[in-house]
Write an enzyme that holds these catalytic residues in place. Structure first.
Site, PDB file in Angstrom:
ATOM      1  N   GLY A  71       0.822  -1.220   0.000  1.00  0.00           N
ATOM      2  CA  GLY A  71       0.000   0.000   0.000  1.00  0.00           C
ATOM      3  C   GLY A  71       0.846   1.257   0.000  1.00  0.00           C
ATOM      4  N   ALA A  72       1.838   1.278  -0.893  1.00  0.00           N
ATOM      5  CA  ALA A  72       2.788   2.407  -0.907  1.00  0.00           C
ATOM      6  C   ALA A  72       2.400   3.485  -1.910  1.00  0.00           C
ATOM      7  CB  ALA A  72       4.200   1.898  -1.198  1.00  0.00           C
ATOM      8  N   SER A 116      -4.839   0.007  13.976  1.00  0.00           N
ATOM      9  CA  SER A 116      -5.491   1.317  14.147  1.00  0.00           C
ATOM     10  C   SER A 116      -5.996   1.417  15.568  1.00  0.00           C
ATOM     11  CB  SER A 116      -6.679   1.427  13.183  1.00  0.00           C
ATOM     12  OG  SER A 116      -7.478   2.542  13.511  1.00  0.00           O
ATOM     13  N   TYR A 165     -14.835  -2.467  10.048  1.00  0.00           N
ATOM     14  CA  TYR A 165     -13.474  -1.907   9.949  1.00  0.00           C
ATOM     15  C   TYR A 165     -12.774  -2.089  11.295  1.00  0.00           C
ATOM     16  CZ  TYR A 165      -9.507   1.184   9.599  1.00  0.00           C
ATOM     17  OH  TYR A 165      -8.209   1.668   9.619  1.00  0.00           O
ATOM     18  N   LYS A 213      -9.296  -4.407  12.420  1.00  0.00           N
ATOM     19  CA  LYS A 213      -8.100  -3.904  13.099  1.00  0.00           C
ATOM     20  C   LYS A 213      -7.908  -4.594  14.451  1.00  0.00           C
ATOM     21  CE  LYS A 213      -6.654  -1.266   9.785  1.00  0.00           C
ATOM     22  NZ  LYS A 213      -5.391  -1.558   9.074  1.00  0.00           N
ATOM     23  N   VAL A 238      -5.234  10.136  10.712  1.00  0.00           N
ATOM     24  CA  VAL A 238      -4.137  10.538   9.833  1.00  0.00           C
ATOM     25  C   VAL A 238      -4.753  11.062   8.532  1.00  0.00           C
ATOM     26  CG1 VAL A 238      -1.923   9.828   8.842  1.00  0.00           C
ATOM     27  CG2 VAL A 238      -2.910   8.495  10.719  1.00  0.00           C
ATOM     28  N   THR A 290      -4.946  11.272   5.080  1.00  0.00           N
ATOM     29  CA  THR A 290      -4.456  10.580   3.876  1.00  0.00           C
ATOM     30  C   THR A 290      -5.651  10.439   2.929  1.00  0.00           C
ATOM     31  OG1 THR A 290      -5.078   8.444   4.794  1.00  0.00           O
ATOM     32  CG2 THR A 290      -2.842   9.205   5.289  1.00  0.00           C
TER      33      THR A 290
HETATM   34  P1  NDP Z   1      -4.626   5.560   1.865  1.00  0.00           P
HETATM   35  O1  NDP Z   1      -5.956   5.319   1.253  1.00  0.00           O
HETATM   36  O2  NDP Z   1      -3.964   6.861   1.607  1.00  0.00           O
HETATM   37  O3  NDP Z   1      -3.615   4.386   1.475  1.00  0.00           O
HETATM   38  C1  NDP Z   1      -4.024   3.054   1.434  1.00  0.00           C
HETATM   39  C2  NDP Z   1      -3.021   2.256   0.638  1.00  0.00           C
HETATM   40  O4  NDP Z   1      -3.428   0.875   0.648  1.00  0.00           O
HETATM   41  C3  NDP Z   1      -2.944   2.697  -0.799  1.00  0.00           C
HETATM   42  O5  NDP Z   1      -1.582   2.715  -1.197  1.00  0.00           O
HETATM   43  C4  NDP Z   1      -3.693   1.611  -1.553  1.00  0.00           C
HETATM   44  O6  NDP Z   1      -3.103   1.440  -2.825  1.00  0.00           O
HETATM   45  C5  NDP Z   1      -3.380   0.395  -0.678  1.00  0.00           C
HETATM   46  N1  NDP Z   1      -4.338  -0.699  -0.857  1.00  0.00           N
HETATM   47  C6  NDP Z   1      -5.655  -0.694  -0.581  1.00  0.00           C
HETATM   48  N2  NDP Z   1      -6.192  -1.877  -0.895  1.00  0.00           N
HETATM   49  C7  NDP Z   1      -5.184  -2.634  -1.406  1.00  0.00           C
HETATM   50  C8  NDP Z   1      -5.108  -3.941  -1.918  1.00  0.00           C
HETATM   51  N3  NDP Z   1      -6.181  -4.736  -1.993  1.00  0.00           N
HETATM   52  N4  NDP Z   1      -3.907  -4.411  -2.348  1.00  0.00           N
HETATM   53  C9  NDP Z   1      -2.790  -3.618  -2.283  1.00  0.00           C
HETATM   54  N5  NDP Z   1      -2.816  -2.368  -1.803  1.00  0.00           N
HETATM   55  C10 NDP Z   1      -4.005  -1.884  -1.382  1.00  0.00           C
HETATM   56  O7  NDP Z   1      -4.847   5.346   3.443  1.00  0.00           O
HETATM   57  P2  NDP Z   1      -3.824   5.310   4.668  1.00  0.00           P
HETATM   58  O8  NDP Z   1      -2.463   5.617   4.221  1.00  0.00           O
HETATM   59  O9  NDP Z   1      -4.421   6.116   5.732  1.00  0.00           O
HETATM   60  O10 NDP Z   1      -3.960   3.782   5.089  1.00  0.00           O
HETATM   61  C11 NDP Z   1      -2.851   2.932   5.292  1.00  0.00           C
HETATM   62  C12 NDP Z   1      -3.159   2.000   6.458  1.00  0.00           C
HETATM   63  O11 NDP Z   1      -3.295   2.783   7.641  1.00  0.00           O
HETATM   64  C13 NDP Z   1      -4.450   1.210   6.337  1.00  0.00           C
HETATM   65  O12 NDP Z   1      -4.217  -0.105   6.781  1.00  0.00           O
HETATM   66  C14 NDP Z   1      -5.409   1.938   7.275  1.00  0.00           C
HETATM   67  O13 NDP Z   1      -6.408   1.088   7.764  1.00  0.00           O
HETATM   68  C15 NDP Z   1      -4.440   2.366   8.344  1.00  0.00           C
HETATM   69  N6  NDP Z   1      -4.860   3.456   9.213  1.00  0.00           N
HETATM   70  C16 NDP Z   1      -5.201   4.682   8.694  1.00  0.00           C
HETATM   71  C17 NDP Z   1      -5.572   5.702   9.535  1.00  0.00           C
HETATM   72  C18 NDP Z   1      -6.020   7.031   9.034  1.00  0.00           C
HETATM   73  O14 NDP Z   1      -6.631   7.797   9.810  1.00  0.00           O
HETATM   74  N7  NDP Z   1      -5.720   7.400   7.793  1.00  0.00           N
HETATM   75  C19 NDP Z   1      -5.566   5.523  10.991  1.00  0.00           C
HETATM   76  C20 NDP Z   1      -5.212   4.190  11.416  1.00  0.00           C
HETATM   77  C21 NDP Z   1      -4.846   3.221  10.555  1.00  0.00           C
HETATM   78  P3  NDP Z   1      -3.885   1.082  -4.190  1.00  0.00           P
HETATM   79  O15 NDP Z   1      -5.222   1.751  -4.110  1.00  0.00           O
HETATM   80  O16 NDP Z   1      -2.988   1.618  -5.248  1.00  0.00           O
HETATM   81  O17 NDP Z   1      -3.974  -0.398  -4.202  1.00  0.00           O
HETATM   82  C1  8X3 Z   2      -8.538   4.858  10.923  1.00  0.00           C
HETATM   83  C2  8X3 Z   2      -8.813   5.664  12.128  1.00  0.00           C
HETATM   84  O1  8X3 Z   2     -10.651   6.336  13.733  1.00  0.00           O
HETATM   85  O2  8X3 Z   2     -11.062   6.649  11.363  1.00  0.00           O
HETATM   86  O3  8X3 Z   2      -8.127   3.589  11.282  1.00  0.00           O
HETATM   87  O4  8X3 Z   2     -11.103   4.456  12.324  1.00  0.00           O
HETATM   88  S1  8X3 Z   2     -10.502   5.759  12.394  1.00  0.00           S
END
Ligand code: NDP
Ligand code: 8X3
Length: 252
Positions: free
Chosen positions: A9-10, A140, A153, A157, A186, A188
């Protein structure tokens, strides 16, 4: 630091910020995501700005055969992965249990849980062979606090929390560290994905307080991977200062 770091997920958010942080530290990167063109753009940018190598590995983490094929067939110079960042994940919808869509639940479970398991299962053998490794699982705060309409969701987690503990326990004889990271809000593409492209709803998630950035999480992860061999951060909760836990925020 010349390590091989595999980040799922980069293509955006936390994963992309991790790629940038590890690149700045001089590590070589295997970057994954489904959006191939984004991976290529990130590779070009990082290799232009840092003396590192980057391999793009586009796949859907929930596609079992593709995951194992891609990882088992890595070129020799990429096989010895030092650090795996299991970051790929998503929320889909924020609906009451009775209103939520089964397909959204299935996609979250397949990505956040099953996908994390596939990638880990494929990478762990080489870490066992090398008697070293570090797995970072992005859980999370939602895994500890179930909020209204967070249902599945949050469940995925919570599962990641338990998986991290199970991995850490079973990997002890193999000198493999497992760090479970639990971020709060976060800023994003997470909310844009959750609300299926609704920009206004997504923006509301982060109004009235200063959220974390992907870079905040990436720097924390980099720190966790920079500690001496005998030191492992097991669990780490990180929130914006305006967030006390999964449900209490101070919003202006
Ligand atoms: P983004 O949506 O910015 O990034 C998510 C990434 O996951 C993207 O690079 C996407 O790439 C990739 N992804 C999604 N589904 C797939 C798949 N099936 N196969 C491969 N890659 C996949 O969100 P975040 O950076 O916020 O999320 C990253 C992680 O952090 C997640 O696990 C999320 O649950 C967790 N998180 C986020 C929080 C927040 O508040 N943002 C808080 C806590 C945890 P692509 O679409 O190109 O496949
Ligand atoms: C993402 C944070 O609080 O939106 O994991 O579920 S929250």
């Amino acid at each position: 630091m010349n390590r091989i770091v595999f980040i799922t997920g980069a293509t955006s958010g936390i994963g992309k910020a991790c790629a940038e942080a590890f690149a700045s530290a001089g590590d070589h990167l295997i970057i994954n995501g489904r959006r191939e063109e984004r991976l290529e753009a990130i590779k070009n940018e990082l290799t232009e700005n840092h003396a590192i190598r980057v391999l793009t590995l586009p796949f859907d983490v929930s596609d079992k055969n593709t995951v194992f094929d891609a990882i088992y067939n890595l070129p020799d110079e990429w096989k010895n992965i030092d650090i795996l960042v299991n970051n790929a994940g998503l929320a889909l919808g924020k609906d009451l249990f009775n209103d939520a869509h089964l397909h959204d639940w299935e996609t979250m479970i397949e990505t956040n849980v099953t996908g994390l398991l596939y990638v880990s299962k494929a990478v762990i053998p080489v870490m066992i062979k090398n008697n070293k490794g570090h797995i970072i699982n992005i859980s999370s705060i939602a895994g500890d606090f179930v909020y209204q309409s967070g249902n599945i969701y949050c469940a995925t987690k919570s599962a990641v929390n338990a998986i991290s503990e199970g991995m850490r326990t079973d990997m002890l004889p193999h000198n493999i560290k497992v760090t479970n990271i639990k971020p709060g809000a976060v800023d994003t593409e997470f909310s844009l994905v959750r609300f299926k492209g609704d920009n206004d709803k997504a923006a509301q998630t982060y109004t009235g307080f200063k959220p974390l950035s992907g870079e905040d999480i990436a720097q924390t992860i980099l720190y966790c991977t920079s500690l001496p061999d005998h030191v492992c951060i097991n669990d780490l909760t990180i929130t914006p200062t305006a967030q006390a836990n999964g449900v209490y925020f101070f919003k202006k």
